[in-house]
Write an enzyme that holds these catalytic residues in place. Sequence first.
Site, mmCIF file in Angstrom:
data_model
loop_
_atom_site.group_PDB
_atom_site.id
_atom_site.type_symbol
_atom_site.label_atom_id
_atom_site.label_comp_id
_atom_site.label_asym_id
_atom_site.label_seq_id
_atom_site.Cartn_x
_atom_site.Cartn_y
_atom_site.Cartn_z
ATOM 1 N N ASP A 146 24.976 12.005 -51.141
ATOM 2 C CA ASP A 146 24.865 11.509 -49.775
ATOM 3 C C ASP A 146 25.434 12.520 -48.776
ATOM 4 O O ASP A 146 26.366 13.264 -49.084
ATOM 5 C CB ASP A 146 25.616 10.182 -49.658
ATOM 6 N N ASN A 201 14.642 3.664 -48.285
ATOM 7 C CA ASN A 201 14.569 4.942 -47.562
ATOM 8 C C ASN A 201 13.122 5.361 -47.360
ATOM 9 O O ASN A 201 12.718 5.773 -46.261
ATOM 10 C CB ASN A 201 15.289 6.045 -48.329
#
Length: 257
Positions: free
Chosen positions: A33, A82
Amino acid sequence: MGLVDSLRALYARRLRRQVASGPLPRHVALIMDGNRRWARERGHANPSIGHLHGGEHLETVLGWCADFGIRYVTVFVASSDNLRKRDSEETAFLMEVVERVVVDRVVARSERWRLNVTGRLNLLPDSTAHALKRARDMTLERATDSELTVAVGYDGREEIVDAVRSLLDQAAERRVTAEELAATLTVEDITAHLDPAGRPDPDLVIRTSGERRLSGFLLWQAADSRLHFCDVYWPAFRQVDFLRAVRSYAVRRGSQD
């Protein structure tokens, strides 16, 4: 080498000795991330360039895992959410990174890893899905006991639903009634239908960027995992950060033995 660099090198060597002498995880899962935030902080006009640096950094981190004999690694590339909600240009750039870096470079150029893929590949561009399937098939016969699993278009809740659906379909084929299945259903029955089957649960889950949540990653498999949250963004994730994460696993594992 200056004093600061010398002290850092000394600290890194000390960490390596500590990690090497303690219990090591068999399976490490990585939530990579912070790529875009890393790029913004460095002034890149296109923050998606962080995905490129993040993909290239994966090769380095896999080398660290291999150095310690960690045989199973799972990396979270993108969730199904996403892919459904993010800007199409960003998603296209990320999928190009998957094809050109993760597949063509990290997997194809190394004989160390056998590739598994998990997630809803129907959400990916055809070229990306094909590249992943081709790389998976290409590595099936590799003479290695190390496995890299790429989670893309993935959601842990969806995976559990798919596993239960597969279990029910199998029961129907065997003419097992719902009542009979309910009476005998075990954790192992559902686990056997997760993808890929036969992979050990992760011992250690590492998330970079400072976020302290799993975001749907390996929800079933990580029930007993040690979780380690690191404040640095993924492209800036250093070997020292990796060693600290593995050491934290060893310390918590040792305290429970």
